[in-house]
Design an enzyme around this catalytic site. Structure first.
Site: not given
Length: 193
Positions: A57, A133-135, A141
């Site tokens: 993120q 992406h993710c966190a 992701s």
């Protein structure tokens, strides 16, 4: 830019280093052993395949770094209606796709495998650069990047994991590993017929 994420663990003495390709379904234990023996550090974004970046993120929120990397597409696997989506990238010529996925072993990520693979594929064949992406950039992701490599680049799950882990430490949750294993078996069966 180095993120704070890193992991360390000892390999079980019984861990297998080579995987039997004839086995249609790898166990989660097999896959975890493979994951635990690979690269264990992550930057905010790592290029894991040509023009395909896997990240977190922090990088997705950094417009200057995105421009510096030349990112043209973003696949956000932790999309939320409460956080910025496509509008955050207004004026940047970035094509955005958001998936509201939860990093839970019970979440069905498999329904996103093919649509995500198509989005990534279209970005790459257009000559673009994509950030998935993710966190933290290691589970949700990573799962969709692995699925892309399997679906579009014809890699086995083991080969996809090794490809990504040459560049970035990843740890998809057990539920996602099971779903990827089923995908691997399905794709393997399709290629055999």
């Amino acid at each position: 830019m180095m993120s704070r994420y890193s992991r360390s663990y000892s390999s079980a003495s019984t861990a297998r280093t080579e995987f039997d390709r004839s086995s249609p379904l790898l166990t989660v234990f097999d896959l975890e052993q493979l994951l635990y023996t690979g690269k264990s550090t992550c930057n905010h974004a790592d290029e894991v395949w040509p023009r395909l970046f896997l990240g977190d993120q922090d990088i997705a929120s950094n417009r200057r770094e995105l421009a510096k990397l030349g990112i043209t597409h973003i696949l956000n696997c932790s999309h939320s209606k409460f956080r910025g989506g496509a509008e955050y990238y207004e004026g940047m010529n970035i094509t955005y796709e958001g998936i509201e996925a939860h990093d839970s072993p019970t979440f069905d990520m498999s329904v996103h495998f093919h649509p995500a693979a198509e989005f990534i594929h279209k970005a790459l064949i257009s000559g673009g650069k994509i950030l998935v992406h993710c966190a933290v950039g290691v589970s949700r992701s990573a799962t969709l990047v692995l699925a892309y490599l399997m679906i579009r680049e014809n890699k086995t799950l083991v080969d996809a994991i090794k490809t990504v882990m040459n560049r970035r430490g990843i740890i998809p949750n057990r539920g996602f590993l099971r779903q990827l294993s089923v995908l691997d078996s399905t794709l393997h069966h399709r290629h055999m017929t």
